[in-house]
Each structure stands twice: as structure tokens, then as C-alpha cells.
Design a protein around this motif. Structure first.
Motif, mmCIF file in Angstrom:
data_model
loop_
_atom_site.group_PDB
_atom_site.id
_atom_site.type_symbol
_atom_site.label_atom_id
_atom_site.label_comp_id
_atom_site.label_asym_id
_atom_site.label_seq_id
_atom_site.Cartn_x
_atom_site.Cartn_y
_atom_site.Cartn_z
ATOM 1 N N ALA A 77 0.831 -1.203 0.000
ATOM 2 C CA ALA A 77 0.000 0.000 0.000
ATOM 3 C C ALA A 77 0.868 1.258 0.000
ATOM 4 O O ALA A 77 0.563 2.241 -0.692
ATOM 5 N N ALA A 78 1.973 1.222 0.764
ATOM 6 C CA ALA A 78 2.849 2.398 0.833
ATOM 7 C C ALA A 78 3.524 2.671 -0.504
ATOM 8 O O ALA A 78 3.575 3.820 -0.968
ATOM 9 N N PHE A 79 4.032 1.632 -1.149
ATOM 10 C CA PHE A 79 4.696 1.815 -2.442
ATOM 11 C C PHE A 79 3.700 2.263 -3.505
ATOM 12 O O PHE A 79 4.018 3.098 -4.359
ATOM 13 N N GLU A 80 2.496 1.709 -3.483
ATOM 14 C CA GLU A 80 1.497 2.095 -4.464
ATOM 15 C C GLU A 80 1.117 3.571 -4.290
ATOM 16 O O GLU A 80 0.980 4.313 -5.262
ATOM 17 N N GLN A 81 0.962 3.998 -3.047
ATOM 18 C CA GLN A 81 0.631 5.401 -2.793
ATOM 19 C C GLN A 81 1.786 6.309 -3.211
ATOM 20 O O GLN A 81 1.567 7.392 -3.779
ATOM 21 N N LEU A 82 3.011 5.864 -2.954
ATOM 22 C CA LEU A 82 4.177 6.656 -3.351
ATOM 23 C C LEU A 82 4.260 6.777 -4.866
ATOM 24 O O LEU A 82 4.519 7.863 -5.409
ATOM 25 N N ARG A 83 4.030 5.643 -5.578
ATOM 26 C CA ARG A 83 4.044 5.690 -7.049
ATOM 27 C C ARG A 83 2.968 6.637 -7.566
ATOM 28 O O ARG A 83 3.199 7.421 -8.488
ATOM 29 N N ASP A 84 1.774 6.522 -6.990
ATOM 30 C CA ASP A 84 0.663 7.350 -7.440
ATOM 31 C C ASP A 84 0.955 8.830 -7.196
ATOM 32 O O ASP A 84 0.734 9.677 -8.081
ATOM 33 N N THR A 85 1.480 9.160 -6.029
ATOM 34 C CA THR A 85 1.799 10.554 -5.724
ATOM 35 C C THR A 85 2.876 11.085 -6.663
ATOM 36 O O THR A 85 2.782 12.211 -7.168
ATOM 37 N N TRP A 86 3.883 10.280 -6.903
ATOM 38 C CA TRP A 86 4.976 10.700 -7.781
ATOM 39 C C TRP A 86 4.467 10.955 -9.199
ATOM 40 O O TRP A 86 4.820 11.958 -9.837
ATOM 41 N N GLN A 87 3.641 10.040 -9.704
ATOM 42 C CA GLN A 87 3.107 10.203 -11.054
ATOM 43 C C GLN A 87 2.257 11.458 -11.166
ATOM 44 O O GLN A 87 2.322 12.194 -12.159
ATOM 45 N N ARG A 88 1.468 11.717 -10.127
ATOM 46 C CA ARG A 88 0.620 12.906 -10.162
ATOM 47 C C ARG A 88 1.465 14.179 -10.106
ATOM 48 O O ARG A 88 1.189 15.146 -10.810
ATOM 49 N N LEU A 89 2.490 14.184 -9.249
ATOM 50 C CA LEU A 89 3.358 15.351 -9.159
ATOM 51 C C LEU A 89 4.118 15.585 -10.458
ATOM 52 O O LEU A 89 4.362 16.719 -10.861
ATOM 53 N N ALA A 90 4.501 14.510 -11.108
ATOM 54 C CA ALA A 90 5.241 14.624 -12.363
ATOM 55 C C ALA A 90 4.329 14.883 -13.556
ATOM 56 O O ALA A 90 4.794 15.070 -14.670
ATOM 57 N N GLY A 91 3.008 14.848 -13.323
ATOM 58 C CA GLY A 91 2.068 15.077 -14.414
ATOM 59 C C GLY A 91 2.023 13.940 -15.409
ATOM 60 O O GLY A 91 1.628 14.125 -16.565
ATOM 61 N N ALA A 92 2.431 12.741 -14.948
ATOM 62 C CA ALA A 92 2.549 11.639 -15.897
ATOM 63 C C ALA A 92 1.312 10.765 -15.958
ATOM 64 O O ALA A 92 1.133 10.007 -16.913
ATOM 65 N N GLU A 93 0.450 10.843 -14.956
ATOM 66 C CA GLU A 93 -0.667 9.888 -14.868
ATOM 67 C C GLU A 93 -1.553 9.911 -16.095
ATOM 68 O O GLU A 93 -1.942 8.876 -16.627
ATOM 69 N N GLN A 94 -1.907 11.105 -16.561
ATOM 70 C CA GLN A 94 -2.808 11.186 -17.703
ATOM 71 C C GLN A 94 -2.065 11.184 -19.033
ATOM 72 O O GLN A 94 -2.687 11.149 -20.081
ATOM 73 N N GLU A 95 -0.721 11.258 -18.993
ATOM 74 C CA GLU A 95 0.055 11.319 -20.227
ATOM 75 C C GLU A 95 0.536 9.945 -20.677
ATOM 76 O O GLU A 95 0.630 9.684 -21.875
ATOM 77 N N ARG A 96 0.848 9.079 -19.724
ATOM 78 C CA ARG A 96 1.403 7.784 -20.123
ATOM 79 C C ARG A 96 0.307 6.890 -20.698
ATOM 80 O O ARG A 96 -0.874 7.023 -20.352
ATOM 81 N N PRO A 97 0.674 5.956 -21.576
ATOM 82 C CA PRO A 97 -0.331 5.043 -22.136
ATOM 83 C C PRO A 97 -0.978 4.188 -21.049
ATOM 84 O O PRO A 97 -0.342 3.835 -20.054
ATOM 85 N N PHE A 98 -2.238 3.889 -21.257
ATOM 86 C CA PHE A 98 -2.970 2.985 -20.377
ATOM 87 C C PHE A 98 -2.878 1.598 -20.997
ATOM 88 O O PHE A 98 -3.390 1.363 -22.098
ATOM 89 N N VAL A 99 -2.214 0.667 -20.319
ATOM 90 C CA VAL A 99 -1.967 -0.666 -20.872
ATOM 91 C C VAL A 99 -3.118 -1.594 -20.477
ATOM 92 O O VAL A 99 -3.303 -1.903 -19.296
ATOM 93 N N LEU A 100 -3.875 -2.016 -21.482
ATOM 94 C CA LEU A 100 -5.030 -2.885 -21.261
ATOM 95 C C LEU A 100 -4.725 -4.276 -21.799
ATOM 96 O O LEU A 100 -4.475 -4.459 -22.989
ATOM 97 N N GLY A 101 -4.732 -5.263 -20.914
ATOM 98 C CA GLY A 101 -4.555 -6.644 -21.328
ATOM 99 C C GLY A 101 -5.888 -7.253 -21.708
ATOM 100 O O GLY A 101 -6.927 -6.902 -21.147
ATOM 101 N N CYS A 102 -5.836 -8.188 -22.665
ATOM 102 C CA CYS A 102 -7.084 -8.746 -23.170
ATOM 103 C C CYS A 102 -6.781 -10.051 -23.902
ATOM 104 O O CYS A 102 -5.804 -10.127 -24.649
ATOM 105 N N PRO A 103 -7.590 -11.103 -23.720
ATOM 106 C CA PRO A 103 -7.417 -12.297 -24.553
ATOM 107 C C PRO A 103 -7.560 -11.937 -26.028
ATOM 108 O O PRO A 103 -8.332 -11.043 -26.407
ATOM 109 N N GLY A 104 -6.808 -12.639 -26.884
ATOM 110 C CA GLY A 104 -6.774 -12.299 -28.297
ATOM 111 C C GLY A 104 -8.136 -12.309 -28.977
ATOM 112 O O GLY A 104 -8.413 -11.466 -29.839
ATOM 113 N N SER A 105 -9.007 -13.242 -28.602
ATOM 114 C CA SER A 105 -10.323 -13.331 -29.240
ATOM 115 C C SER A 105 -11.170 -12.108 -28.922
ATOM 116 O O SER A 105 -11.848 -11.555 -29.799
ATOM 117 N N LEU A 106 -11.150 -11.660 -27.662
ATOM 118 C CA LEU A 106 -11.895 -10.462 -27.299
ATOM 119 C C LEU A 106 -11.310 -9.242 -27.983
ATOM 120 O O LEU A 106 -12.041 -8.347 -28.441
#
Length: 296
Positions: A77-106
Motif C-alpha cells: 500500500a505504501a509503495f502504491e501510494q508513493l508511485r501514485d503521488t509521484w506520477q501525479r506530481l510529475a504530471g505523468a498519470e494522464q500522459e502515459r499510455p494505459f496498458v489494457l490486457g485482453c485475450p486475443g479473441s476479445l
């Protein structure tokens, strides 16, 4: 003066958190770009500092001890919160690609045909698609979320947004030689016919049969296919009767490439968007809302 706020050795804690999350020293080493031995040494440093074992051997793998489970939850939980805070401070959260995994058929039959409206409705979501045919790991490494068609229970590490109930039913091409003979007949007319099937969804035909009052053992399996995508392409080509989730053949039904003479029955399966329980990425909820509406 206030007492100092002691912290564990942070490099060692990072190695432990990665190992606990990925359930593997080797995978943790790859993620952290260090050697297997370096991760093992850091875990020993942490155990010596704590005075308690954090892992116990379980066959060829590792199992967390009770103190290890508590530290995993707190450190994760601490590392996840730290990553989230860092990304928000760096302005990266909405800029980086959103990686969506999906089975090939779907991915091929449902997601790709809808990328254009998805892009128009969620223009800030820079989607990167990752096809995967093997089961998704509980930690969803390398993914922001996974779009799945599956049955519960879900891994406890996931936060699941349910999108729609799965409905399945037999489909065939109107050009299939069986189409004329089966037209207007009850579902039991499929008993004795060689049915197309896929090894990725072996439960589909038995579930449909049970829902229609037919004993599964009465069905005859004909040609088999490794993946659902190939199964449905075979049905479109007129090779026989396949079993399919309703949403994956909606476009084919609308265009007349396939017909569903006996309709579709609900199953225990669900369309879901799964993400790490620790993730606080707001884009997940926006994507889930869009998918829920698109799936109807």
C-alpha cells in the motif's frame, strides 16, 4: 525531543515488496533489474533486521509467513501510494499510455472494432493493447487493467468492475448446409450434430445444453479449435454450428454473416475489468463506465 521514526532498510523493503507481490524472487529480480542473488540478500537483510522470517519454503515456491503477510500489505500500500503521488506530481498519470490486457479473441472481435468510438468518447485515454492467451497472473504485471470474460471467484489481489453478464448460444452461417435443415427446429435438434468447439472454453456447450434441458453427454463434438477467434471464423465460413458469447458475435448477427436460431442463455460468466486492488488510477473507472455502456 521526539523519538526518531525508525524505518526498515528501504532497498531491502523494495526487494521484499516485489517478491511478495510477484510470488517469485526471479520475477522480482527481473522487475528491479538486479540479480536473483541480490534480491535474496536484501530479503535476508530485512529478516535479520526484523528478527523474524518473512518467507517459508512451500514445495518449489515461496509462501509468506504471518509477519510477511502483514509487511506485504503495509509495504504494498505504501509503495502504491508513493508511485501514485509521484506520477501525479510529475504530471505523468494522464500522459502515459494505459496498458489494457485482453485475450486475443476479445481483442480481435470486440475491442478493435470499437477503438474508433472509444477514442472519440475518451480522447485523453491513450490506450495500449496487450493480447494474452495464457491465464492472467494475480498481480497483472505490466498492465493497468485487464478486460476479461470469465467466471468468479476472482484473485483477491484484484479490484473487479463487473461490466455485463455473459450470454452464450449456438451460431452458424446462413450459408452452412445445416442452416436449412435446422431452421425452425427446437434446440434439441442439435443432438447428434457434430458441433464446433474450442479448447479455451470447454464448458460452453455443456452450460448451454443444461440451460436448454439437454444432457451435455448427448452432444457430439466435431471439429475443435484452440482459440475462440478461430472457432467463430470457422462458423462464419459455414463449417458448422459454434457456441459463442452474444457480444462477440453481435456485429456478425447484425450483418447477417451469422444467425442464432436458438437465442442466447445467461451463464455464470461475467465481462469484467480487473485491476490491482492497490491501483488508484482514475482512468480505470472512466474506461469501465464506457465498456459497461458499450456492452449494453
Amino acid at each position: 525531543m521526539p523519538a526518531p521514526r525508525d524505518l526498515p532498510p528501504l532497498n531491502a523493503l523494495r526487494a521484499f515488496e516485489a517478491t511478495a507481490r510477484l510470488a517469485s524472487v526471479s520475477r522480482a529480480a527481473r522487475e528491479l533489474h538486479v540479480t536473483h542473488g541480490a534480491v535474496s540478500r536484501q530479503i535476508r537483510v530485512l529478516e535479520e533486521a526484523l528478527g523474524q522470517p518473512l518467507f517459508a519454503r512451500q514445495g518449489r515456491g515461496l509462501a509468506l509467513t504471518a509477519p510477511g503477510q502483514r509487511l506485504r500489505d503495509g509495504a504494498g500500500a505504501a509503495f502504491e501510494q508513493l508511485r501514485d503521488t509521484w506520477q501525479r506530481l510529475a504530471g505523468a498519470e494522464q500522459e502515459r499510455p494505459f496498458v489494457l490486457g485482453c485475450p486475443g479473441s476479445l481483442l480481435a472481435r470486440w475491442v478493435i472494432p470499437r477503438l474508433d468510438p472509444l477514442g472519440r468518447d475518451l480522447p485523453s485515454l491513450k490506450l495500449h493493447l496487450s493480447a494474452q492467451e495464457t491465464p492472467f497472473e494475480p498481480a497483472l504485471p505490466g498492465l493497468d487493467a485487464a478486460l476479461l470474460l470469465a467466471e468468479p471467484p476472482w484473485p483477491q489481489d484484484w479490484r473487479v468492475r463487473e461490466l455485463a453478464t455473459e450470454h452464450i448460444g449456438p451460431v452458424l452461417s446462413p450459408r452452412c448446409p445445416l442452416a436449412g435443415r435446422l431452421s425452425g427446429q427446437p434446440a434439441r435438434a442439435l443432438v447428434g450434430e457434430p458441433l464446433l468447439h474450442t479448447s479455451s472454453r470447454p464448458q460452453a456447450w455443456p452450460q448451454w445444453a443444461t440451460a436448454n434441458g439437454i444432457a451435455p453427454q448427448e452432444l457430439v463434438h466435431g471439429q475443435g479449435f484452440e482459440h475462440l477467434y478461430y472457432l467463430l471464423e470457422a462458423a462464419v465460413a459455414g463449417l458448422g454450428v459454434a457456441i459463442a458469447p452474444m457480444q462477440l458475435v453481435a456485429d456478425d448477427l447484425s450483418s447477417g454473416r451469422l444467425i442464432a436460431p436458438w437465442g442466447f442463455a445467461p451463464t455464470q460468466g461475467r465481462w469484467i475489468l480487473a485491476a490491482s486492488r492497490r491501483s488508484q488510477d482514475e482512468r480505470i473507472d472512466a474506461l469501465a463506465a464506457w465498456l459497461r455502456e458499450a456492452l449494453g
